[in-house]
Write a protein that holds these residues in place. Structure first.
Motif, PDB file in Angstrom:
ATOM      1  N   THR A  72       0.838  -1.202   0.000  1.00 56.15           N
ATOM      2  CA  THR A  72       0.000   0.000   0.000  1.00 56.15           C
ATOM      3  C   THR A  72       0.874   1.254   0.000  1.00 56.15           C
ATOM      4  O   THR A  72       0.676   2.181  -0.794  1.00 56.15           O
ATOM      5  CB  THR A  72      -0.908   0.009   1.240  1.00 56.15           C
ATOM      6  OG1 THR A  72      -1.740  -1.140   1.199  1.00 56.15           O
ATOM      7  CG2 THR A  72      -1.767   1.255   1.295  1.00 56.15           C
ATOM      8  N   MET A  73       1.880   1.235   0.891  1.00 57.06           N
ATOM      9  CA  MET A  73       2.737   2.413   1.005  1.00 57.06           C
ATOM     10  C   MET A  73       3.653   2.545  -0.203  1.00 57.06           C
ATOM     11  O   MET A  73       3.967   3.657  -0.629  1.00 57.06           O
ATOM     12  CB  MET A  73       3.560   2.339   2.290  1.00 57.06           C
ATOM     13  CG  MET A  73       2.714   2.424   3.537  1.00 57.06           C
ATOM     14  SD  MET A  73       1.874   4.018   3.676  1.00 57.06           S
ATOM     15  CE  MET A  73       3.167   4.988   4.409  1.00 57.06           C
ATOM     16  N   THR A  76       1.509   4.226  -2.847  1.00 57.83           N
ATOM     17  CA  THR A  76       1.164   5.595  -2.468  1.00 57.83           C
ATOM     18  C   THR A  76       2.375   6.516  -2.547  1.00 57.83           C
ATOM     19  O   THR A  76       2.300   7.612  -3.081  1.00 57.83           O
ATOM     20  CB  THR A  76       0.588   5.606  -1.040  1.00 57.83           C
ATOM     21  OG1 THR A  76      -0.441   4.619  -0.960  1.00 57.83           O
ATOM     22  CG2 THR A  76       0.021   6.954  -0.684  1.00 57.83           C
ATOM     23  N   ILE A  77       3.510   6.035  -2.011  1.00 59.37           N
ATOM     24  CA  ILE A  77       4.718   6.863  -2.023  1.00 59.37           C
ATOM     25  C   ILE A  77       5.170   7.119  -3.451  1.00 59.37           C
ATOM     26  O   ILE A  77       5.469   8.250  -3.836  1.00 59.37           O
ATOM     27  CB  ILE A  77       5.844   6.183  -1.200  1.00 59.37           C
ATOM     28  CG1 ILE A  77       5.509   6.241   0.285  1.00 59.37           C
ATOM     29  CG2 ILE A  77       7.193   6.842  -1.468  1.00 59.37           C
ATOM     30  CD1 ILE A  77       6.436   5.447   1.153  1.00 59.37           C
ATOM     31  N   LEU A 124       2.695  10.695   6.068  1.00 63.05           N
ATOM     32  CA  LEU A 124       2.513   9.358   5.495  1.00 63.05           C
ATOM     33  C   LEU A 124       3.550   8.389   6.051  1.00 63.05           C
ATOM     34  O   LEU A 124       3.222   7.265   6.445  1.00 63.05           O
ATOM     35  CB  LEU A 124       2.620   9.453   3.974  1.00 63.05           C
ATOM     36  CG  LEU A 124       2.038   8.270   3.209  1.00 63.05           C
ATOM     37  CD1 LEU A 124       0.540   8.199   3.406  1.00 63.05           C
ATOM     38  CD2 LEU A 124       2.353   8.384   1.736  1.00 63.05           C
ATOM     39  N   SER A 127       3.006   7.137   9.526  1.00 64.94           N
ATOM     40  CA  SER A 127       1.974   6.123   9.762  1.00 64.94           C
ATOM     41  C   SER A 127       2.588   4.738   9.963  1.00 64.94           C
ATOM     42  O   SER A 127       1.916   3.827  10.446  1.00 64.94           O
ATOM     43  CB  SER A 127       0.958   6.112   8.622  1.00 64.94           C
ATOM     44  OG  SER A 127       1.523   5.574   7.459  1.00 64.94           O
ATOM     45  N   PHE A 128       3.897   4.568   9.620  1.00 65.58           N
ATOM     46  CA  PHE A 128       4.552   3.287   9.927  1.00 65.58           C
ATOM     47  C   PHE A 128       4.674   3.091  11.432  1.00 65.58           C
ATOM     48  O   PHE A 128       4.827   1.983  11.911  1.00 65.58           O
ATOM     49  CB  PHE A 128       5.964   3.259   9.313  1.00 65.58           C
ATOM     50  CG  PHE A 128       5.995   2.819   7.880  1.00 65.58           C
ATOM     51  CD1 PHE A 128       5.763   1.488   7.555  1.00 65.58           C
ATOM     52  CD2 PHE A 128       6.244   3.716   6.866  1.00 65.58           C
ATOM     53  CE1 PHE A 128       5.785   1.057   6.241  1.00 65.58           C
ATOM     54  CE2 PHE A 128       6.274   3.296   5.541  1.00 65.58           C
ATOM     55  CZ  PHE A 128       6.043   1.961   5.233  1.00 65.58           C
ATOM     56  N   PRO A 134       0.767   1.209   9.076  1.00 63.21           N
ATOM     57  CA  PRO A 134       0.239   2.104   8.035  1.00 63.21           C
ATOM     58  C   PRO A 134      -1.049   1.548   7.416  1.00 63.21           C
ATOM     59  O   PRO A 134      -1.495   0.453   7.764  1.00 63.21           O
ATOM     60  CB  PRO A 134       1.367   2.113   7.003  1.00 63.21           C
ATOM     61  CG  PRO A 134       2.035   0.795   7.165  1.00 63.21           C
ATOM     62  CD  PRO A 134       1.947   0.455   8.623  1.00 63.21           C
ATOM     63  N   TRP A 139      -3.274   0.937  -2.636  1.00 62.74           N
ATOM     64  CA  TRP A 139      -3.151   2.362  -2.905  1.00 62.74           C
ATOM     65  C   TRP A 139      -4.487   2.961  -3.285  1.00 62.74           C
ATOM     66  O   TRP A 139      -4.666   4.161  -3.206  1.00 62.74           O
ATOM     67  CB  TRP A 139      -2.095   2.621  -3.979  1.00 62.74           C
ATOM     68  CG  TRP A 139      -2.564   2.504  -5.389  1.00 62.74           C
ATOM     69  CD1 TRP A 139      -2.699   1.360  -6.108  1.00 62.74           C
ATOM     70  CD2 TRP A 139      -2.985   3.564  -6.250  1.00 62.74           C
ATOM     71  NE1 TRP A 139      -3.179   1.640  -7.359  1.00 62.74           N
ATOM     72  CE2 TRP A 139      -3.356   2.981  -7.482  1.00 62.74           C
ATOM     73  CE3 TRP A 139      -3.072   4.955  -6.115  1.00 62.74           C
ATOM     74  CZ2 TRP A 139      -3.823   3.738  -8.550  1.00 62.74           C
ATOM     75  CZ3 TRP A 139      -3.533   5.701  -7.199  1.00 62.74           C
ATOM     76  CH2 TRP A 139      -3.893   5.086  -8.400  1.00 62.74           C
ATOM     77  N   TRP A 161      -3.264   8.223   6.099  1.00 61.18           N
ATOM     78  CA  TRP A 161      -3.181   8.063   4.644  1.00 61.18           C
ATOM     79  C   TRP A 161      -4.133   9.044   3.967  1.00 61.18           C
ATOM     80  O   TRP A 161      -3.751   9.765   3.045  1.00 61.18           O
ATOM     81  CB  TRP A 161      -3.552   6.617   4.281  1.00 61.18           C
ATOM     82  CG  TRP A 161      -3.381   6.277   2.833  1.00 61.18           C
ATOM     83  CD1 TRP A 161      -2.276   5.693   2.271  1.00 61.18           C
ATOM     84  CD2 TRP A 161      -4.324   6.473   1.764  1.00 61.18           C
ATOM     85  NE1 TRP A 161      -2.481   5.534   0.924  1.00 61.18           N
ATOM     86  CE2 TRP A 161      -3.721   5.988   0.586  1.00 61.18           C
ATOM     87  CE3 TRP A 161      -5.609   7.000   1.681  1.00 61.18           C
ATOM     88  CZ2 TRP A 161      -4.361   6.023  -0.658  1.00 61.18           C
ATOM     89  CZ3 TRP A 161      -6.248   7.046   0.448  1.00 61.18           C
ATOM     90  CH2 TRP A 161      -5.624   6.556  -0.706  1.00 61.18           C
TER      91      TRP A 161
END
Lengths: 557, 202
Positions: A72-73, A76-77, A124, A127-128, A134, A139, A161
């Motif tokens: 997901t990250m 998104t990143i 963002l 969130s880890f 996260p 995404w 997120w």
């Protein structure tokens, strides 16, 4: 205006300006690009973990829940913190210099838009470290998964997120208003629409899409946030809501977002092929206009992401046709580039190699795109690695390679030093081989039925996964010569002249690096179309005098 | 949304063919408004989809929406579009005090609209979480109300600016943008009123 005079080499500006609230578009451009590559390394590290997990069939490297958070990250990143910021960086560097403007229309708004990026980036990444980790809903953040908050904390990975994506939207809208206003209102005298470089056409088209599409995602995300934290039921079936509604909002923006990414890359191809083939851009007017046909069609294809989501049959048919139609304006561009290359005197420099490789990958992605537009094929391979392979060819194979081409091509202009060709070619080779080795095996995997977003799989998929993972590690390695090249040539590289590639364009009539206000009071008057390679006609009035002045300055330095 | 008020371009502008000293703020603001309208379009289409596909649209115990008070609010907001237009006309004629009076009247009408909205909200038997009916109702009226409040604040800002000497010498972009924003808020309300109050299914 008889002879353009540029302020002779000013006192060297301090490097600390890159860490300040500076309103010069060229400083902001470099801020965007450097910050984007910082996040690129984080997103890339996550990709390495994903491919490390997938090199064996068993889920043995990371916990399954952690794995969900990682992909997901990663997505998104790479989208919101790498590719959009890096393209906005190029917009900031290139739009004002290419159209002869001193800066953007709204310099302070421009700086605010940039400084939002590290803010939402930090949110963002933070969130880890919140309880529950996260966001883990992919995404695209579909409900009902994305509106679950099992731990019940007010601050959840999903909430962060959504906040980060909303801030990214605010930053992008600020940027888009700025870019569009600048292109419409601040062009050099004589630069009519059809004397404007194609990069500006594509930037205008892409930012128009941002302005139309992004608010829909913002609206949809606000409703998602209310479902998550306030207990509304916009997307909750048990409360009368409709989860598919979110998919419409999401893809109404996020499909055009692909064109927001790829259109400027089309612009980069259109700028670079003429330079390195020494020929005018074939079919300039059609290439320029095709960008806006892509905008129009790109807004009415989004349902092709939802063929299996329970949409009406007429919608499937309609959106299949519109999706296929979009290959027409795209094909116009591809043939125009081939026409440009045809019988040209090709110079295989690093930027040209990245363009050629990017074009090759883009055509491949276009073919799998046509396959995916077809409803029966799409439903068959939906949610499999075929889709993952397709869009990585678009985003990495074409867009990221185009961005690398642009960086190598315009590095001398904005940094004032030449990047090293040897390291650049090594970077290209590793990238091209790595990308194809990484993403090609995903297609057979998808056709065999391997679903995406899994951390373990049937051993029959092992062969192609090992290949893909090796390709991914090669891509990881490819970044080393790139970073080495950028850092060493920034500090030690040979000084660049004002026009090292012998290119035609307003930006090449500025010293390298340009003064803070670009042309200042002496904006040249444009008298011909761009890309006049081999035609022998000057681009601007008094071009000889301007170039003589620049050469003189360089001789003195 | 107040943060998006465009800062004035501080650089020497040079349009195509050197067409005088244009300020880009109004261009930027119009582009922003076009973009902003898409959020409302998204909310409106979401409302229509959720309403037409709902099995039980109205929550238990809710009969429907009372429309008299919102109608008064509609009349107030539509007439405020007229007063702000008149204010601009007076300003163009150089009658600054007339402009200020009508500008203030527009602000008062906007404030009355917000008051009416608050009274309506406080008398309702359902909340934000009462199904998609309650959710979309408060989302749409709330988001629109936020825009009305922003408009009133922008007007207050412009009114204060009108007392600063030389403020309007370089152009009226701020006043024009505020006025444009106010008409925009008005048009959105008319669509919203038709969707929520006129289109009721029993």
């Amino acid at each position: 205006m008889t002879s353009a005079t540029f302020p002779a080499s000013e006192p060297k500006p301090s490097w600390t300006r890159y860490f300040s609230f500076n309103t010069d578009a060229k400083v902001i451009g470099i801020q965007y690009i450097v910050l984007a590559f910082f996040y690129f390394l984080i997103g890339g590290l996550l990709a390495m973990i994903i491919r490390g997990e997938l090199i064996t069939p068993a889920a043995d490297l990371v916990d399954r829940t952690v794995y969900n958070g990682i992909y997901t990250m990663h997505g998104t990143i790479m989208l919101f913190l790498f590719i959009f910021p890096v393209l906005n960086g190029l917009n900031n560097l290139l739009i004002p210099t290419m159209i002869g403007a001193p800066d953007m229309a709204f310099p302070r708004l421009n700086a605010v838009a940039f400084w939002l990026v590290p803010i939402f980036g930090t949110l963002l990444i933070a969130s880890f470290f919140v309880p529950g980790g996260p966001a883990y809903s992919g995404w695209w953040s579909y409900p009902p998964v994305s509106i679950q908050n099992p731990l019940g904390h007010l601050v959840s990975g999903q909430g962060l997120w959504l906040t980060a994506v909303a801030l990214s939207g605010v930053s992008s809208i600020m940027g888009a208003v700025n870019f569009v206003t600048t292109i419409i209102r601040m062009r050099a005298p004589g630069m009519g629409w059809f004397r404007m470089p194609v990069f500006c056409w594509t930037a205008l088209a892409a930012q128009t899409l941002q302005l139309i599409g992004l608010p829909a995602l913002t609206g949809g995300a606000v409703m998602l946030l209310f479902d998550l934290v306030a207990g509304t039921s916009f997307y909750r079936p048990e409360g009368g809501g409709d989860p598919v509604l979110y998919q419409h909002f999401f893809w109404f923006y996020s499909h055009p977002a692909v064109y927001v990414i790829i259109l400027p890359v089309f612009g980069i191809f259109s700028e670079l092929f003429p330079v390195y083939a020494r020929k005018p851009l074939f079919g300039y007017v059609y290439v320029a206009l095709a960008s806006f046909i892509i905008v129009g069609l790109g807004l009415v294809v989004w349902v092709h992401h939802m063929f299996p989501s329970g949409v009406a049959q007429w919608m499937r048919n309609l959106f299949m046709v519109t999706t296929m139609l979009i290959s027409v304006p795209t094909g116009v561009k591809v043939f125009a580039w081939l026409g440009t290359l045809w019988r040209g005197k090709l110079r295989l420099t690093t930027p040209m190699l990245f363009c050629l490789g990017g074009l090759f990958n883009f055509v491949f992605a276009g073919i799998t795109g046509i396959m995916l537009a077809t409803v029966p094929v799409d439903i068959h391979v939906s949610n499999t690695y075929f889709v993952v392979g397709h869009f990585h060819y678009v985003i990495y194979g074409a867009a990221v390679m185009g961005v690398f081409a642009a960086i190598y091509h315009w590095f001398p202009k904005f940094i004032g030093r030449m990047p090293y060709e040897g390291l650049g070619k090594l970077h290209f080779l590793l990238t091209f081989v790595g990308a194809n080795l990484n993403f090609l095996p995903m297609h057979p995997l998808g056709l065999m039925g391997m679903p995406r977003r899994v951390s373990s799989y049937d051993p029959e998929f092992a062969f192609w996964n090992v290949l893909a993972s090796l390709g991914a590690f090669l891509l990881g390695v490819s970044i080393i010569p790139f970073l080495l090249n950028m850092v060493s040539s920034w500090v030690l590289g040979p000084r660049a002249t004002h026009n090292p590639w012998n290119a035609i364009g307003l930006e090449w009539l500025l010293p390298s690096p340009p003064a803070e206000d670009n042309f200042g009071e002496h904006v040249p008057t444009v008298i011909s179309r761009p890309y006049g390679y081999g035609l022998g006609q000057p681009l601007v009035e008094n071009q000889e005098a301007i170039e003589r002045e620049l050469n003189l300055q360089e001789a003195r330095a | 949304m107040t943060s998006t008020t465009p800062p004035s371009g501080s650089l020497a502008p040079h349009g195509e063919g050197g067409e005088g000293h244009a300020n880009h703020s109004l261009t930027g603001f119009v582009i922003f408004l076009c973009s902003e309208s898409v959020i409302f379009l998204a909310f409106f289409s979401g409302f229509a989809v959720l309403k037409t596909s709902a099995l039980n649209w109205l929550p238990a115990g809710v009969e429907g929406l009372e429309w008299r008070m919102p109608l008064i609010n509609t009349i107030v907001l539509v007439s405020s579009s007229g007063t702000i237009w008149l204010a601009e006309v007076l300003k163009a004629q150089g009658r600054l005090w007339g402009f200020r009076a009508l500008w203030l009247l527009t602000m008062a009408l906007g404030a009355y609209f917000l008051y009416g909205q608050a009274v309506e909200w406080s008398g309702l038997a359902f909340g934000f979480t009462s199904g998609t009916f309650g959710g979309t109702f408060y989302l749409l009226t709330g988001f629109h109300g936020l825009h009305v409040a922003t408009g009133v604040l922008l007007m207050a800002l412009m009114l204060v600016k009108s007392f600063l000497s030389g403020n309007y010498d370089g152009g009226e972009e701020g006043v024009q943008a505020t006025s444009l924003f106010w008409h925009f808020v008005d048009v959105i309300w008319i669509i919203l009123f038709v969707l929520i109050y006129v289109w009721q299914r029993h």
